[in-house]
Scaffold this motif. Structure first.
Motif, PDB file in Angstrom:
ATOM      1  N   ARG A 100      -2.899  10.880 -17.186  1.00  0.00           N
ATOM      2  CA  ARG A 100      -2.293  10.813 -18.517  1.00  0.00           C
ATOM      3  C   ARG A 100      -0.799  11.081 -18.456  1.00  0.00           C
ATOM      4  O   ARG A 100      -0.015  10.416 -19.126  1.00  0.00           O
ATOM      5  CB  ARG A 100      -2.966  11.841 -19.437  1.00  0.00           C
ATOM      6  CG  ARG A 100      -4.374  11.463 -19.897  1.00  0.00           C
ATOM      7  CD  ARG A 100      -4.996  12.633 -20.619  1.00  0.00           C
ATOM      8  NE  ARG A 100      -6.343  12.341 -21.089  1.00  0.00           N
ATOM      9  CZ  ARG A 100      -7.220  13.265 -21.481  1.00  0.00           C
ATOM     10  NH1 ARG A 100      -6.870  14.561 -21.422  1.00  0.00           N
ATOM     11  NH2 ARG A 100      -8.415  12.919 -21.909  1.00  0.00           N
TER      12      ARG A 100
ATOM     13  N   TYR B  31       0.973   8.084 -16.948  1.00  0.00           N
ATOM     14  CA  TYR B  31       1.005   6.976 -17.910  1.00  0.00           C
ATOM     15  C   TYR B  31       2.044   7.220 -18.999  1.00  0.00           C
ATOM     16  O   TYR B  31       2.744   6.296 -19.416  1.00  0.00           O
ATOM     17  CB  TYR B  31      -0.371   6.785 -18.536  1.00  0.00           C
ATOM     18  CG  TYR B  31      -1.359   6.044 -17.659  1.00  0.00           C
ATOM     19  CD1 TYR B  31      -1.037   5.688 -16.355  1.00  0.00           C
ATOM     20  CD2 TYR B  31      -2.625   5.721 -18.127  1.00  0.00           C
ATOM     21  CE1 TYR B  31      -1.952   5.014 -15.555  1.00  0.00           C
ATOM     22  CE2 TYR B  31      -3.546   5.041 -17.341  1.00  0.00           C
ATOM     23  CZ  TYR B  31      -3.197   4.692 -16.050  1.00  0.00           C
ATOM     24  OH  TYR B  31      -4.093   4.020 -15.257  1.00  0.00           O
TER      25      TYR B  31
ATOM     26  N   ALA C 162       5.218   4.716 -19.665  1.00  0.00           N
ATOM     27  CA  ALA C 162       5.508   4.118 -20.974  1.00  0.00           C
ATOM     28  C   ALA C 162       6.951   4.376 -21.386  1.00  0.00           C
ATOM     29  O   ALA C 162       7.618   3.505 -21.951  1.00  0.00           O
ATOM     30  CB  ALA C 162       4.548   4.677 -22.026  1.00  0.00           C
TER      31      ALA C 162
ATOM     32  N   LEU D 225      -2.216  -0.799 -17.598  1.00  0.00           N
ATOM     33  CA  LEU D 225      -1.275  -0.230 -18.561  1.00  0.00           C
ATOM     34  C   LEU D 225       0.073  -0.924 -18.477  1.00  0.00           C
ATOM     35  O   LEU D 225       0.696  -1.230 -19.507  1.00  0.00           O
ATOM     36  CB  LEU D 225      -1.094   1.264 -18.304  1.00  0.00           C
ATOM     37  CG  LEU D 225      -0.023   1.936 -19.181  1.00  0.00           C
ATOM     38  CD1 LEU D 225      -0.412   1.892 -20.646  1.00  0.00           C
ATOM     39  CD2 LEU D 225       0.235   3.374 -18.730  1.00  0.00           C
TER      40      LEU D 225
ATOM     41  N   GLU E 154       0.689   5.814 -27.365  1.00  0.00           N
ATOM     42  CA  GLU E 154      -0.042   7.011 -26.923  1.00  0.00           C
ATOM     43  C   GLU E 154      -1.548   6.743 -26.863  1.00  0.00           C
ATOM     44  O   GLU E 154      -2.221   7.170 -25.901  1.00  0.00           O
ATOM     45  CB  GLU E 154       0.249   8.176 -27.870  1.00  0.00           C
ATOM     46  CG  GLU E 154       1.671   8.697 -27.834  1.00  0.00           C
ATOM     47  CD  GLU E 154       2.663   7.784 -28.559  1.00  0.00           C
ATOM     48  OE1 GLU E 154       2.204   6.888 -29.308  1.00  0.00           O
ATOM     49  OE2 GLU E 154       3.873   7.965 -28.374  1.00  0.00           O
TER      50      GLU E 154
ATOM     51  N   CYS F 230      -2.250   4.569 -23.799  1.00  0.00           N
ATOM     52  CA  CYS F 230      -2.187   5.363 -22.565  1.00  0.00           C
ATOM     53  C   CYS F 230      -3.470   6.158 -22.376  1.00  0.00           C
ATOM     54  O   CYS F 230      -4.009   6.245 -21.255  1.00  0.00           O
ATOM     55  CB  CYS F 230      -0.974   6.302 -22.606  1.00  0.00           C
ATOM     56  SG  CYS F 230       0.622   5.480 -22.406  1.00  0.00           S
TER      57      CYS F 230
END
Length: 288
Positions: free
Chosen positions: A170, A173, A177, A247, A269, A272
């Motif tokens: 997490r 990711y 992003a 992703l 969010e 992700c």
């Protein structure tokens, strides 16, 4: 040319000093100080950002004569200007200006458009200065990617992760992003170049830098997870692609998808989180 090309200058203080000027500053003739101030006013720039050639022309001497009268160093003139009560100012270092200018060029025109000449013009420095700082165009490209790419922070995340696969993915990711959305959009532009022209010399040079970094960061972490029995023993490249590609593809396509009428996208969010759950579900092994 910028003042970096005439030797390093001391960092200018934020406020004018009340101390006595240095010996080098005191030795600078007043007519040169006045010429520098006139040249700066004509250009609407700080004294430190005025090329030596322009100051020499304003003083009515050659550039070599100007340097000789300054003792061969630019900072003596800057100190003399400061001693006269004027902050000479100054630009960012060549490296920082070049990295920012190069990133903007890659974002707007693509990796193939990046050249030392274009960066030098945008950064207001000489090509010789860029060679001195980066060594080559490839060295400059790598410096830009280090600044605007994801690896530095991802390496930090992986080096400090608490051992929980889900939370680490997490965090990676979330950072990915941020990097994809970062302006200037260096990472999307570079990936577009890799897909469009994989055999291009510039692309290959950057790939030879990126791929080892990928294996040294995400690859080593995934290998350790496999060795610890927490992740399925798949080919490493398959694990890397399974972790990053879904992703990354969504993030690259998202700006276009957001323009599609009546298409309601989950937040970044939420995406992700969804991709993290999908990756962990696919590769995580059950605990003992």
């Amino acid at each position: 040319m910028s003042n970096e090309e005439f030797g390093p200058s001391p960092t200018a203080p934020s406020t004018l000093s009340s101390d006595a000027p240095s010996a080098a500053a005191s030795a600078v003739p007043s007519d040169l100080v006045e010429a520098a101030l006139r040249a700066a006013r004509k250009r609407g720039a700080a004294v430190a950002d005025v090329p030596m050639q322009a100051i020499a022309q304003e003083a009515g001497v050659s550039r070599s004569t100007l340097l000789r009268r300054l003792g061969g160093v630019r900072h003596a003139l800057d100190e003399a200007v400061r001693a006269a009560g004027v902050d000479p100012g100054g630009q960012k270092p060549v490296r920082e200006r070049a990295v920012e200018a190069g990133a903007a060029l890659i974002s707007s025109d693509g990796l193939a458009a990046l050249s030392l000449e274009r960066v030098a013009a945008a950064a207001e420095c000489s090509v010789h200065s860029l060679y001195a700082v980066f060594g080559s165009r490839d060295g400059m490209t790598q410096a830009i990617f280090e600044r605007y790419g994801p690896f530095v922070n991802i390496e930090t995340i992986l080096a400090t992760h608490p051992g929980d696969l889900r939370s680490t993915v997490r965090r990676v990711y979330a950072h990915l992003a941020e990097v994809v959305a970062l302006e200037p959009r260096v990472l999307p532009a570079i990936l577009a170049e890799v897909l469009a022209r994989p055999g291009d010399e510039a692309t290959q040079a950057l790939a030879s830098h990126m791929v080892p970094r990928l294996y040294a960061s995400i690859g080593e972490w995934l290998s350790a997870e496999v060795a610890a029995g927490r992740v399925r023993d798949l080919p490493l490249i398959a694990l890397i692609h399974q972790m990053s590609n879904p992703l990354l593809m969504h993030l690259l396509l998202r700006p276009a998808l957001e323009l599609v009428p009546d298409l309601k996208l989950p937040s970044v969010e939420e995406m992700c989180e969804a991709f993290a759950e999908a990756f962990v579900h696919a590769v995580e092994l059950p605990g003992p």
